[in-house]
Design an enzyme around this catalytic site. Structure first.
Site, PDB file in Angstrom:
ATOM      1  N   CYS A 120       5.240  -1.310   7.896  1.00 42.10           N
ATOM      2  CA  CYS A 120       4.186  -0.828   6.420  1.00 42.10           C
ATOM      3  C   CYS A 120       2.608  -0.963   7.656  1.00 42.10           C
ATOM      4  CB  CYS A 120       4.315  -2.045   5.500  1.00 42.10           C
ATOM      5  SG  CYS A 120       3.014  -0.656   4.197  1.00 42.10           S
ATOM      6  N   CYS A 122      -0.441  -1.670   6.216  1.00 37.59           N
ATOM      7  CA  CYS A 122      -1.320  -2.357   5.468  1.00 37.59           C
ATOM      8  C   CYS A 122      -1.605  -3.508   5.415  1.00 37.59           C
ATOM      9  CB  CYS A 122      -1.090  -2.620   4.147  1.00 37.59           C
ATOM     10  SG  CYS A 122       0.471  -3.564   3.433  1.00 37.59           S
ATOM     11  N   LYS A 201       9.699   0.810  -4.518  1.00 37.81           N
ATOM     12  CA  LYS A 201       8.165   0.005  -4.799  1.00 37.81           C
ATOM     13  C   LYS A 201       7.422   0.464  -5.997  1.00 37.81           C
ATOM     14  CE  LYS A 201       5.203  -2.476  -1.910  1.00 37.81           C
ATOM     15  NZ  LYS A 201       5.138  -2.309   0.090  1.00 37.81           N
ATOM     16  N   ARG A 211      -1.366 -10.735  -0.950  1.00 36.88           N
ATOM     17  CA  ARG A 211      -1.926 -10.011  -0.359  1.00 36.88           C
ATOM     18  C   ARG A 211      -3.126 -10.332  -0.172  1.00 36.88           C
ATOM     19  NH1 ARG A 211      -2.285  -5.007  -5.569  1.00 36.88           N
ATOM     20  NH2 ARG A 211      -1.204  -3.868  -4.684  1.00 36.88           N
ATOM     21  N   GLU A 239      13.880   8.459  -6.383  1.00 29.14           N
ATOM     22  CA  GLU A 239      13.850   7.862  -4.979  1.00 29.14           C
ATOM     23  C   GLU A 239      14.831   7.684  -4.127  1.00 29.14           C
ATOM     24  OE1 GLU A 239      10.400   7.805  -3.427  1.00 29.14           O
ATOM     25  OE2 GLU A 239       9.034   7.900  -4.752  1.00 29.14           O
ATOM     26  N   LYS A 254      11.851  -3.389  -5.360  1.00 30.00           N
ATOM     27  CA  LYS A 254      10.263  -4.512  -6.263  1.00 30.00           C
ATOM     28  C   LYS A 254       9.979  -4.189  -6.760  1.00 30.00           C
ATOM     29  CE  LYS A 254       6.869  -6.366  -2.789  1.00 30.00           C
ATOM     30  NZ  LYS A 254       6.790  -6.002  -1.298  1.00 30.00           N
ATOM     31  N   TYR A 319      11.099 -16.178  -1.992  1.00 28.18           N
ATOM     32  CA  TYR A 319      10.445 -17.135  -0.987  1.00 28.18           C
ATOM     33  C   TYR A 319      11.420 -18.633  -2.071  1.00 28.18           C
ATOM     34  CZ  TYR A 319       6.986 -13.492  -0.573  1.00 28.18           C
ATOM     35  OH  TYR A 319       6.248 -12.731   0.133  1.00 28.18           O
TER      36      TYR A 319
END
Length: 328
Positions: A120, A122, A201, A211, A239, A254, A319
């Site tokens: 990505c 971002c 997503k 973020r 999608e 996600k 995680y």
């Protein structure tokens, strides 16, 4: 036949009997562990909203990789925090970018560990959006230019494959991104590298801690024009169908917990493996509640991950993977 002939509790009487008839099983082979890498030296920086998750500089990364391998975790996903950001995310496709350097190091230290590269822009753009931003001449508003962004995403994916990534995971949600990346990888000689597409997503409130971790919050506006509306399920199927037609090898949903119905829908409608991303906000809520003594962390985590698998997830990006490895 009904009660008293039928007694369902007979098969629940002991732990051994319950194990014998267990329908859903979670193993370490199901888990992918996300890792954050950054420039600098001697950095192991805990992310405040994600206790137990760190940003690593490359010189501190080896110890973490050794721990992951020793725990029996077989796959990781790498996210990078660059030194430099600009309008077109140059650091994302720099052959010596942070993800590329980390990938080379990891494959040197642990050749059999599956390295998945998040693809990505971002984290690498100064505006924090997942593509190139242009000014709409008609409205005067800043908009993400879908088609212009595809070329940079292809360059990013190819550079990650050249560094040794075993799988490319594009997360940008641009239309046509799988088709473009598949063609780019094939042309560059990487026809054997699979694509794990972030097919579904959602524009979700669960991404807040990520973020912070990746320094990737949009500097203006939001991502609702390219990430999905949380209200929509049929759109998710469209999608996913498009990504399959364009050459995706695996599909992702996600976030996970609020979208178990979407995971199930993809599993029932398509033949490809389905991954669920147990995202940062889901992790942070469990950690916070556990720290306050409100829940039993192990029980909640295992129940949640089993729920994702039961819904249809073949793989879970989480995680919690290192904790689960200890518990299992």
């Amino acid at each position: 036949m009904n009660f008293p002939t039928v007694r369902h509790r007979r098969l629940r009487r002991t732990a051994a009997l319950r194990g014998l008839v267990r329908e859903t099983v979670l193993t370490l082979n199901d888990l992918i562990y996300p890792i954050y890498v950054t420039y600098g030296s001697d950095i192991k920086d805990e992310i405040s909203s994600m206790p137990g998750v760190y940003r690593f500089s490359l010189d501190r990364l080896e110890a973490e990789i050794r721990e992951i391998v020793d725990a029996g975790i077989t796959s990781i996903m790498i996210f990078g925090i660059p030194e430099h950001k600009d309008a077109v995310g140059t650091s994302a496709y720099d052959p010596n970018g942070i993800v590329q350097e980390a990938t080379r190091k990891v494959k040197e230290w642990a050749p059999d560990l599956v390295v998945i590269a998040d693809t990505c822009l971002c984290q690498y753009t100064d505006h924090g959006h997942c593509g190139i931003v242009h000014r709409n001449e008609r409205t005067g508003e800043a908009e993400v230019d879908n088609d212009a962004s595809l070329a940079l995403l292809v360059r990013t994916a190819v550079s990650q494959a050249q560094a040794g990534a075993d799988m490319i995971a594009p997360s940008n949600m641009m239309d046509g991104f799988v088709l473009s990346i598949r063609a780019g990888l094939d042309e560059a000689g990487f026809a054997d590298i699979p694509i794990l597409s972030y097919s579904v997503k959602y524009s979700s409130a669960y991404y807040g801690p990520f973020r912070e971790a990746a320094h990737s919050a949009p500097q203006y506006g939001d991502r609702k024009s390219y990430q999905m509306d949380p209200a929509n399920l049929r759109e998710a199927l469209r999608e996913a169908e498009s990504d399959i037609a364009e050459g995706a090898d695996m599909l992702m949903v996600k976030p996970a917990l609020a979208y178990l119905d979407v995971i199930r829908a993809l599993k029932e409608n398509f033949d490809l493996p389905v991954a669920a991303y147990n995202v940062s906000g889901e992790y942070a809520m469990v950690k916070a509640a556990s720290a306050n003594g409100w829940i039993d962390e192990k029980s909640i985590v295992m129940e949640s991950l089993l729920g994702m698998k039961r819904a249809g997830a073949d793989l879970i990006i989480t995680y919690h993977a290192k904790d689960v490895a200890r518990w299992l």
